[in-house]
Design a protein around this motif. Structure first.
Motif, PDB file in Angstrom:
ATOM      1  N   PRO A 117      35.925  42.546  38.535  1.00 45.78           N
ATOM      2  CA  PRO A 117      36.793  41.695  37.885  1.00 45.78           C
ATOM      3  C   PRO A 117      38.191  41.778  38.755  1.00 45.78           C
ATOM      4  CG  PRO A 117      35.736  42.590  36.234  1.00 45.78           C
ATOM      5  CD  PRO A 117      35.298  42.963  37.553  1.00 45.78           C
ATOM      6  N   GLY A 118      38.382  42.793  39.553  1.00 49.84           N
ATOM      7  CA  GLY A 118      39.860  42.824  40.268  1.00 49.84           C
ATOM      8  C   GLY A 118      39.814  42.388  41.470  1.00 49.84           C
ATOM      9  N   LEU A 119      38.938  41.707  42.085  1.00 53.12           N
ATOM     10  CA  LEU A 119      38.688  41.323  43.335  1.00 53.12           C
ATOM     11  C   LEU A 119      39.559  39.850  43.549  1.00 53.12           C
ATOM     12  CD1 LEU A 119      35.074  41.859  44.300  1.00 53.12           C
ATOM     13  CD2 LEU A 119      37.010  43.202  44.993  1.00 53.12           C
ATOM     14  N   LEU A 123      28.351  37.204  42.864  1.00 51.30           N
ATOM     15  CA  LEU A 123      28.717  35.843  42.231  1.00 51.30           C
ATOM     16  C   LEU A 123      29.308  35.805  40.911  1.00 51.30           C
ATOM     17  CD1 LEU A 123      25.975  33.659  44.335  1.00 51.30           C
ATOM     18  CD2 LEU A 123      28.230  33.883  45.099  1.00 51.30           C
ATOM     19  N   LEU A 124      28.463  36.325  40.232  1.00 49.62           N
ATOM     20  CA  LEU A 124      28.972  36.301  38.670  1.00 49.62           C
ATOM     21  C   LEU A 124      30.266  37.127  38.500  1.00 49.62           C
ATOM     22  CD1 LEU A 124      28.389  35.937  35.820  1.00 49.62           C
ATOM     23  CD2 LEU A 124      27.152  37.923  35.494  1.00 49.62           C
ATOM     24  N   ALA A 125      30.373  38.203  39.146  1.00 51.90           N
ATOM     25  CA  ALA A 125      31.543  39.045  39.041  1.00 51.90           C
ATOM     26  C   ALA A 125      32.966  38.245  39.615  1.00 51.90           C
ATOM     27  CB  ALA A 125      31.739  40.474  39.845  1.00 51.90           C
ATOM     28  N   SER A 180      36.215  36.743  37.662  1.00 58.43           N
ATOM     29  CA  SER A 180      37.532  36.938  38.334  1.00 58.43           C
ATOM     30  C   SER A 180      38.394  36.084  38.516  1.00 58.43           C
ATOM     31  CB  SER A 180      37.146  37.941  39.386  1.00 58.43           C
ATOM     32  OG  SER A 180      38.474  38.196  39.896  1.00 58.43           O
ATOM     33  N   ALA A 181      37.537  34.814  39.215  1.00 57.66           N
ATOM     34  CA  ALA A 181      38.614  33.882  39.394  1.00 57.66           C
ATOM     35  C   ALA A 181      39.061  32.910  38.248  1.00 57.66           C
ATOM     36  CB  ALA A 181      37.650  32.539  40.412  1.00 57.66           C
ATOM     37  N   LYS A 230      42.339  35.502  34.309  1.00 55.46           N
ATOM     38  CA  LYS A 230      43.514  36.150  35.150  1.00 55.46           C
ATOM     39  C   LYS A 230      43.411  37.621  34.654  1.00 55.46           C
ATOM     40  CE  LYS A 230      46.001  32.111  35.655  1.00 55.46           C
ATOM     41  NZ  LYS A 230      47.263  31.331  35.687  1.00 55.46           N
ATOM     42  N   TRP A 231      42.859  38.006  33.414  1.00 55.45           N
ATOM     43  CA  TRP A 231      43.030  39.461  32.956  1.00 55.45           C
ATOM     44  C   TRP A 231      41.917  40.039  33.454  1.00 55.45           C
ATOM     45  CZ3 TRP A 231      44.347  35.098  30.004  1.00 55.45           C
ATOM     46  CH2 TRP A 231      45.684  34.851  29.852  1.00 55.45           C
ATOM     47  N   ARG A 232      41.961  41.351  34.100  1.00 53.13           N
ATOM     48  CA  ARG A 232      40.883  42.060  34.582  1.00 53.13           C
ATOM     49  C   ARG A 232      40.068  42.630  33.448  1.00 53.13           C
ATOM     50  NH1 ARG A 232      41.564  47.114  38.819  1.00 53.13           N
ATOM     51  NH2 ARG A 232      39.394  47.683  39.062  1.00 53.13           N
TER      52      ARG A 232
END
Length: 286
Positions: free
Chosen positions: A104-106, A188-190, A194-195, A198-200
């Motif tokens: 999620p932080g990517l 792809l799911l992560a 993540s896109a 906005k909140w990790r």
């Protein structure tokens, strides 16, 4: 430097090759993964089961003399397709947990801070941006899945002999293919979550919800509608079906391997479409 002196010149150094510019994103994104002690500890924890499996292979060949003496100890440890099937399952669960913390932080920080225009004003395309971010997860998960799996297969082949290696060479191919399918789905799911979130922390929670609550939702659909179509929304069930077919595990499934492949391909296409829609230099807000 003062402009009126006119001593400034354009950059005349070496240029980065166009094909490798996405590696810049990979290098900087990779460097930020292990700043957290929790993520570092989780990554180290992922190697405990491969070490246990390596010890199991060693004991299986050093306890063989017990089988010649009629003892049952030599029959307990068997290295076959089920051994590597269980290895992929355990490492797949660990890969999912690791993805929930790192994935999620990517992209979410770039979108939350409005950094995408800064990326795309440089010679980066959207495909290169997604490739650079996805390569972080792909290489990270490869280090705990198919690479240790091939090491275990090589060790087993060296101890069991050339005949065993040749007869079971299909296991190595199945192992690599099974791991790469799971890596592609997780990546792809992560990145899609993540896109769009906005909140990790929320993105990580949604990643957990998609896989864990998807199974419960599938069972509810099957129970209410009296059908087996609910399995098509259960990613874990679909992956288990694919892995059973790859490792030749005789298990009756409500969904065939072909249908599972098709469902996972559609799922990857949806995630990729969500990425393409969200990853852009600007966004029109009405």
């Amino acid at each position: 430097m003062a402009v009126y002196r006119r001593t400034y010149t354009s950059y005349s150094g070496a240029l980065t090759p166009a094909w490798s510019r996405w590696l810049v994103l990979f290098r900087y994104s990779r460097s930020s993964l292990f700043r957290s002690k929790l993520q570092t500890g989780l990554f180290v924890l992922c190697f405990f089961y491969p070490l246990f499996s390596l010890l199991t292979i060693y004991l299986a060949h050093n306890l063989s003399f017990l089988a010649r003496l009629g003892a049952v100890g030599g029959q307990i440890l068997t290295i076959d397709n089920k051994f590597f099937y269980y290895f992929v399952n355990v490492q797949g669960v660990l890969a999912f947990v690791l993805t929930a913390f790192t994935g999620p932080g990517l992209i979410s920080p770039d979108i939350a801070n409005g950094a995408l225009p800064l990326y795309f004003c440089r010679p980066f395309s959207r495909a290169e941006y997604v490739l650079g971010k996805a390569s972080v997860l792909a290489i990270l998960l490869s280090q705990i899945m198919w690479i240790p799996g091939l090491v275990l297969f090589a060790v087993q082949g060296s101890l069991a002999g050339g005949d065993w290696t040749w007869d079971h060479l299909w296991i190595a191919g199945s192992l690599v293919l099974a791991c790469w399918i799971w890596i592609a789905i997780l990546s792809l799911l992560a990145m899609a979550l993540s896109a769009w979130v906005k909140w990790r922390i929320v993105a990580g929670a949604l990643l957990l919800a998609v896989l864990f609550f998807g199974a419960g939702f599938a069972q509810a659909v099957n129970a209410v509608m009296r059908t087996q179509l609910g399995h098509f929304v259960d990613i874990v069930y679909l992956m288990s079906t694919v892995w059973n077919g790859l490792f030749r595990i005789g298990d009756e499934r409500a969904v065939s391997s072909t249908e599972a492949y098709a469902a996972l391909l559609v799922f990857c296409g949806v995630c990729l479409a969500l990425l393409v829609k969200k990853v852009r230099a600007y966004e029109v807000v009405r």
